[in-house]
Design an enzyme around this catalytic site. Structure first.
Site, short mmCIF file in Angstrom:
data_model
loop_
_atom_site.label_atom_id
_atom_site.label_comp_id
_atom_site.label_asym_id
_atom_site.label_seq_id
_atom_site.Cartn_x
_atom_site.Cartn_y
_atom_site.Cartn_z
CB CYS A 1 -6.53 12.24 13.11
SG CYS A 1 -6.35 11.59 11.45
N1 LIG Z 1 -5.42 7.85 8.65
C1 LIG Z 1 -6.55 8.45 8.93
O1 LIG Z 1 -7.41 7.88 9.56
C2 LIG Z 1 -6.84 9.87 8.47
C3 LIG Z 1 -8.14 10.34 8.52
C4 LIG Z 1 -8.44 11.62 8.09
C5 LIG Z 1 -7.40 12.43 7.66
N2 LIG Z 1 -6.11 11.97 7.63
C6 LIG Z 1 -5.07 12.87 7.12
O2 LIG Z 1 -4.73 12.46 5.81
C7 LIG Z 1 -3.34 12.69 5.57
C8 LIG Z 1 -2.67 11.40 5.15
O3 LIG Z 1 -2.76 10.47 6.21
P1 LIG Z 1 -2.55 8.92 6.01
O4 LIG Z 1 -3.01 8.29 7.27
O5 LIG Z 1 -3.11 8.46 4.73
O6 LIG Z 1 -0.95 8.86 5.93
P2 LIG Z 1 -0.05 7.61 5.50
O7 LIG Z 1 1.26 7.79 6.17
O8 LIG Z 1 -0.80 6.34 5.67
O9 LIG Z 1 0.14 7.81 3.94
C9 LIG Z 1 0.79 8.90 3.37
C10 LIG Z 1 1.51 8.43 2.13
O10 LIG Z 1 2.11 9.57 1.52
C11 LIG Z 1 3.36 9.19 1.00
N3 LIG Z 1 4.17 10.38 0.77
C12 LIG Z 1 4.88 11.11 1.66
N4 LIG Z 1 5.46 12.14 1.05
C13 LIG Z 1 5.13 12.08 -0.25
C14 LIG Z 1 5.40 12.87 -1.39
N5 LIG Z 1 6.15 13.96 -1.29
N6 LIG Z 1 4.89 12.49 -2.55
C15 LIG Z 1 4.14 11.38 -2.66
N7 LIG Z 1 3.81 10.60 -1.62
C16 LIG Z 1 4.29 10.95 -0.43
C17 LIG Z 1 3.90 8.23 2.03
O11 LIG Z 1 4.92 7.42 1.47
C18 LIG Z 1 2.64 7.45 2.40
O12 LIG Z 1 2.47 6.31 1.59
C19 LIG Z 1 -2.78 13.28 6.86
O13 LIG Z 1 -2.83 14.68 6.77
C20 LIG Z 1 -3.77 12.82 7.90
O14 LIG Z 1 -3.80 13.66 9.02
C21 LIG Z 1 -5.82 10.70 8.01
#
Ligand SMILES: NC(=O)c1ccc[n+]([C@@H]2O[C@H](COP(=O)([O-])OP(=O)(O)OC[C@H]3O[C@@H](n4cnc5c(N)ncnc54)[C@H](O)[C@@H]3O)[C@@H](O)[C@H]2O)c1
Length: 441
Positions: free
Chosen positions: A278
């Protein structure tokens, strides 16, 4: 059916928990959210493109630190939660939250392809009275300018036939106090009815206030503001760390003193650089969007210039410490402690420690690492195995121990007793009294 009935019908289903909820993307954000939805009593379907994650969820096997193993196991066992790669099941869902990655491309520009792809996979299965919420962090305008037109290709009209909102995810992995369940949620819909339905969804799941804003763009900008605020303050404190070192001042002591002010100051600490999915990435989403308005986000650029240079700066400092022992970096053995991007988690995405290791290796150092949460990491296809245990031999064998994550479970007194020299970039050794071999960032 008119809009009012549609809204009431969905709200009714939310009220009596008969709605089926979908979560797209079962990662750090999506899996905890899916678990909370299922725990609230909803039938919940998780969608992911990775077969391995879907299989693990369906076997009740947890892979996210913030999820309680027993919760996942019992929710899958009771049929409240299931996962699939089959997007046709989106048709069964009344509400779908999109939690897919929003990374940067090789040119530090937003890679919105995951959000686009998930929206496109919803379209064939959309139905009337459906709520779709984007939770991925993104630039202001994504929900209205990108998502809405894609979803309207279904032939359904946003705000009338279906509801669309943005609600940023604020999960802070590893935070023991604030989890998905009790972190306040901001919600902004395309229309006030969209906001209303989305707020009703979260009210029925979370034990936290729901804050409504007037548009998705406000909610999108709000999330970016949170992360820019952190990014810029970390940039400031990193710059002051470099200056304080030149001036012979301990900046950690300065921050501890400043923290005694009961108002107007929030403590930030220096480190080897930004990490995680992030803080290092999100500001660039806004910088990119700003260019559409002929605007330059100079504060973001300035802090990024400082933060991005921190790994190299830390390696220069490590070199100087070795120099004091009449050793060159080239050929030295360096033990890096902690490759996670922050303490007590197993996530090494964008971790500054990996850049530190790269820089050390470029200078000819032999680098080993130990991280109690990360046995090995894979960076652009290159796998590096960590040490299985933090032994006396491992510590004594290193010319320098460099601490790049302040994991709680590491015995720092033990490290201090056996290390020739320590460069502590996280003040992990703050409670160690014998400081003769410790240098602080
Ligand atoms: N990790 C954090 O601490 C955090 C905190 C706040 C916000 N975010 C935001 O949340 C969002 C997700 O982050 P995350 O850390 O959970 O990512 P992540 O990589 O852990 O998980 C994302 C998941 O989405 C799946 N994916 C990708 N394309 C896909 C599709 N077309 N259809 C279905 N599934 C699909 C991936 O396989 C993966 O399992 C991002 O925008 C991130 O910036 C993350």
């Amino acid at each position: 059916m008119n809009t009012v009935t549609l809204t009431s019908a969905l709200k009714e289903k939310l009220l009596n928990k008969t709605a089926t909820l979908g979560v797209i993307g079962l990662g750090y954000v999506g899996l905890p959210l899916a678990v909370e939805k299922a725990k609230a009593g909803y039938k919940t379907i998780g969608f992911d493109v990775q077969e391995s994650k879907v299989k693990m969820v369906n076997e009740g096997k947890n892979y996210i630190g913030d999820v309680v193993n027993e919760d996942l196991e019992s929710l899958v066992g009771s049929g409240h939660l299931l996962a699939t790669t089959d997007f046709s099941k989106v048709g069964q869902a009344d509400c779908v939250c999109i939690c897919v990655p929003t990374p940067l491309d090789a040119y530090q520009q937003p890679d919105i392809s995951y959000v686009k792809a998930s929206a496109e996979s919803i379209v064939p299965y959309m139905h009337r009275d459906m709520l779709i919420v984007l939770e991925s962090t993104t630039y202001p305008g994504t929900t209205e300018e990108l998502l809405k037109p894609i979803l309207e290709e279904s032939g359904l009209k946003c705000g009338e036939d279906f509801f669309l909102a943005y609600s940023p995810e604020r999960v802070d992995p590893g935070n023991l106090t604030f989890k998905t369940k009790n972190t306040p949620k901001v919600v902004g819909g395309i229309t006030s009815k969209c906001t209303d339905v989305a707020a009703a969804l979260y009210e029925s799941i979370l034990e936290a206030p729901i804050h409504r804003v007037s548009s998705p763009a406000v909610a999108e900008m709000e999330k970016i503001l949170e992360n820019i605020y952190r990014n810029i303050n970390i940039g400031l404190i990193n710059e002051l760390a470099i200056l304080s070192n030149k001036m012979g001042i301990n900046l950690w002591e300065v921050v501890d003193a400043a923290k005694t002010k009961p108002y107007g100051f929030q403590a930030f600490y220096p480190g080897p650089g930004l990490g995680g999915h992030c803080i290092p990435l999100d500001p660039y989403y806004l910088s990119w969007k700003a260019r559409e308005y002929g605007f330059h986000t100079s504060m973001i650029e300035s802090s990024m210039m400082v933060n991005d240079r921190m790994p190299e700066y830390c390696v220069e400092r490590a070199s100087k410490i070795l120099n004091k022992q009449k050793k060159a970096m080239n050929g030295s053995r360096i033990l890096v402690l902690g490759v996670a991007y922050k303490k007590d988690i197993d996530d090494y995405r964008e971790s500054a420690a990996l850049r530190v290791i790269d820089e050390l290796e470029k200078e000819g150092a032999e680098v080993a690492f130990f991280d109690p949460f990360i046995p090995e990491y894979n960076e652009h296809g290159k796998v590096k195995k960590g040490e299985a245990q933090l032994t006396v031999e491992l510590i004594e064998g290193a010319d320098l121990v460099m601490i790049t994550a302040d994991h709680t479970m590491v015995d720092y007194s033990f490290v201090q007793q056996h290390a020739k020299a320590i460069f502590d970039t996280k003040n992990a050794m703050k409670d160690v009294t014998n400081r003769e071999n410790i240098e602080l960032l």
